[in-house]
Write a protein that holds these residues in place. Structure first.
Motif, mmCIF file in Angstrom:
data_model
loop_
_atom_site.group_PDB
_atom_site.id
_atom_site.type_symbol
_atom_site.label_atom_id
_atom_site.label_comp_id
_atom_site.label_asym_id
_atom_site.label_seq_id
_atom_site.Cartn_x
_atom_site.Cartn_y
_atom_site.Cartn_z
ATOM 1 N N GLY A 109 0.798 -1.224 0.000
ATOM 2 C CA GLY A 109 0.000 0.000 0.000
ATOM 3 C C GLY A 109 0.824 1.265 0.000
ATOM 4 N N ALA A 119 -4.114 4.194 0.570
ATOM 5 C CA ALA A 119 -4.228 3.194 -0.490
ATOM 6 C C ALA A 119 -5.425 2.285 -0.259
ATOM 7 C CB ALA A 119 -2.941 2.370 -0.564
ATOM 8 N N GLN A 120 -5.639 1.921 1.002
ATOM 9 C CA GLN A 120 -6.789 1.066 1.301
ATOM 10 C C GLN A 120 -8.093 1.807 1.017
ATOM 11 O OE1 GLN A 120 -9.325 0.981 3.723
ATOM 12 N NE2 GLN A 120 -9.953 -1.105 3.126
ATOM 13 N N VAL A 124 -6.985 0.387 -3.567
ATOM 14 C CA VAL A 124 -5.825 -0.323 -4.106
ATOM 15 C C VAL A 124 -5.858 -1.763 -3.602
ATOM 16 C CG1 VAL A 124 -3.315 -0.449 -4.132
ATOM 17 C CG2 VAL A 124 -4.458 1.780 -4.219
ATOM 18 N N ARG A 125 -5.776 -2.696 -4.523
ATOM 19 C CA ARG A 125 -5.886 -4.106 -4.174
ATOM 20 C C ARG A 125 -4.762 -4.906 -4.827
ATOM 21 N NH1 ARG A 125 -8.396 -1.844 -1.073
ATOM 22 N NH2 ARG A 125 -10.603 -2.066 -0.470
ATOM 23 N N ALA A 143 0.390 -9.158 -3.104
ATOM 24 C CA ALA A 143 0.509 -7.757 -2.676
ATOM 25 C C ALA A 143 1.998 -7.485 -2.488
ATOM 26 C CB ALA A 143 -0.277 -7.514 -1.390
ATOM 27 N N HIS A 375 -9.473 -9.500 2.511
ATOM 28 C CA HIS A 375 -10.666 -9.408 1.665
ATOM 29 C C HIS A 375 -11.715 -10.459 1.985
ATOM 30 C CE1 HIS A 375 -8.323 -12.669 -0.032
ATOM 31 N NE2 HIS A 375 -9.428 -13.108 -0.603
ATOM 32 N N SER A 406 -5.771 -4.588 1.143
ATOM 33 C CA SER A 406 -4.831 -4.052 0.164
ATOM 34 C C SER A 406 -3.435 -4.628 0.329
ATOM 35 C CB SER A 406 -4.761 -2.519 0.267
ATOM 36 O OG SER A 406 -4.292 -2.124 1.542
ATOM 37 N N CYS A 407 -3.089 -5.106 1.540
ATOM 38 C CA CYS A 407 -1.731 -5.586 1.808
ATOM 39 C C CYS A 407 -1.606 -7.105 1.781
ATOM 40 C CB CYS A 407 -1.254 -5.070 3.164
ATOM 41 S SG CYS A 407 -1.270 -3.274 3.303
#
Length: 463
Positions: A109, A119-120, A124-125, A143, A375, A406-407
């Motif tokens: 991220g 980023a989250q 951002v994924r 990631a 997720h 995201s991470c």
């Protein structure tokens, strides 16, 4: 009492007489002459057995019918000074806090907790990684941190110890993450140590992921000492390498740090360093084999990720912007969150409620909940169920970011990454926030963070 006893004796004699009459009548009717043994058995033992058995059975029945006498209650703690003191100490220790004066992190991220949160929030994924293929031959989602200087770390490691460079194998990315996140933390730590008395020390605790062979710990400790800590006076520095098998071990280390620092407050600093990478062919193959890798066919699978985290704890000075970190409230679910069926967030809710009660904070005062969840729907459902009615004012998307979305999977240090982000969130809002660790299948923990209040005289707050 005497009349009752006479009745018992009379009834017993009557029963014996009746038995004798029946036995004697039976012998006479059969013209039988009894032997001495028969006289003893039928005129002695038989009446005694029947009458005695009756009264034993009657006594047993009366015992069952008798009301249960409650056990004597335990003595009040107030009557035992030692027990009362232990209770008061335990209650006081639950309210201990420590100042988190610096938080540094790197993940896919971005560099820094604020970038990771941004980023989250921006959606951002993880993306498909063409260098890693799953069982079906498709690129696996990862990631990945693209900013790592792998060549520099590899060369530096080979020059320091060629054998270590060979033995470290797939963990070179972990060392590159350390190289990316540690210098900023050491810069603040060096400045803080310089402003403190000559007796103060910096303790560096390097937490190792379970994949690293403990045989390598001494060499890695020497490598870190040589490459990054040479600027510190040996007398003011202590370096420890500790294994962390799971998220529960990591949070137990943080809890112990809070407990010890408040028991013996001083000017010492503690820097907690952790880095882990689950990105690599070995991880992809292993996760694919057990059907736990994210793919088009397995939406609830895990996505390999990586992170580096550096947390600096200690008494703040005038230049710091600290956040108070409470003790860790931790427990385990009765069953795995991946077991199927309805996912309950009752345990997380209980952990958060306990923290707020100890520190006398209303649920409405919590302005954000930062989770290390990814997720997977099971984690999201668990968190939303935990927040439920008590935190209805929070926006599930804007106020409850799940860093792992995201991470990716950064076990076992996803909780530390969430802590770093929670510190940034608390400072930006100037309000209390809660950090939740729930990426593990069963282990759950919660921590409360809030800006450290500045004293009226302008002096630095205590740790």
């Amino acid at each position: 009492m005497l009349i009752s006893a006479l009745k018992i004796v009379g009834a017993s004699l009557l029963a014996v007489a009746l038995i004798w009459a029946l036995v004697l009548g039976w012998w006479q009717g059969n013209d039988h002459t009894p032997s001495t043994t028969e006289l003893f058995l039928f005129l002695g033992a038989l009446p005694l057995a029947i009458v005695g058995g009756y009264w034993l059975l009657r006594g047993f029945i009366e015992h069952l019918k008798a009301p249960v006498v409650p056990l004597a209650s335990a003595p009040d703690d107030t009557l035992d000074p030692l027990a009362n003191e232990a209770t008061q100490t335990a209650a006081m220790e639950r309210g201990y806090t420590i100042n988190l004066i610096g938080a540094f992190a790197i993940s896919s991220g971005g560099e820094g907790p604020s970038e990771i949160l941004a980023a989250q929030a921006a959606g951002v994924r993880p993306m498909p990684d063409s260098s890693l293929l799953d069982d079906a031959g498709f690129p696996a989602f990862t990631a990945r941190v693209d900013a790592l200087d792998m060549d520099s770390v590899t060369e530096s490691l080979a020059q320091y110890d060629a054998q270590l460079a060979q033995d470290i194998g797939d963990h070179t990315r972990m060392l590159a993450l350390v190289d990316s996140v540690l210098p900023a933390g050491l810069t603040q730590a060096h400045e803080a140590v310089a402003q403190r008395p000559a007796t103060s020390r910096l303790s560096v605790v390097w937490l190792m992921p379970p994949e690293v062979d403990p045989v390598l710990f001494p060499k890695l400790q020497s490598w870190l000492q040589s490459q990054y800590l040479s600027a510190f006076e040996p007398s003011r520095l202590a370096l420890t390498v500790r294994p962390a098998l799971a998220e529960s071990d990591v949070m137990a280390q943080i809890d112990r740090l809070v407990l010890d620092s408040d028991r013996t407050p001083n000017d010492d600093l503690t820097l907690v360093l952790a880095a882990a990478s689950t990105i690599g062919p070995r991880t992809v193959d292993a996760w694919s084999m057990r059907q736990s890798l994210f793919s088009a066919d397995h939406q609830n699978g895990q996505i390999p990720g990586e992170c580096g985290v550096c947390l600096l704890f200690g008494r703040p000075d005038s230049t710091d912007t600290p956040v108070q970190l409470t003790r860790v409230s931790a427990a385990e679910r009765d069953k795995s969150v991946d077991a199927g069926g309805r996912v309950s967030g009752a345990l997380i809710e209980q952990l958060i409620t306990g923290l707020l009660t100890v520190h006398d904070i209303a649920p409405a005062d919590i302005k954000a909940v930062i989770s290390d969840a990814d997720h997977r729907q099971s984690r999201t459902s668990e968190l939303l169920d935990a927040l439920g009615e008590s935190f209805s004012e929070l926006d599930p998307i804007a106020d409850c970011p799940c860093i792992g979305a995201s991470c990716g999977t950064t076990a076992p240090f996803g909780a530390l990454l969430a802590l770093a982000c929670a510190q940034a969130k608390s400072l930006s809002l100037s309000q209390p926030v809660v950090c939740v660790s729930q990426q593990h299948a069963k282990a759950r923990s919660a921590v409360l963070l809030r800006p450290t209040p500045l004293p009226a005289d302008g002096m630095s707050p205590a740790a």
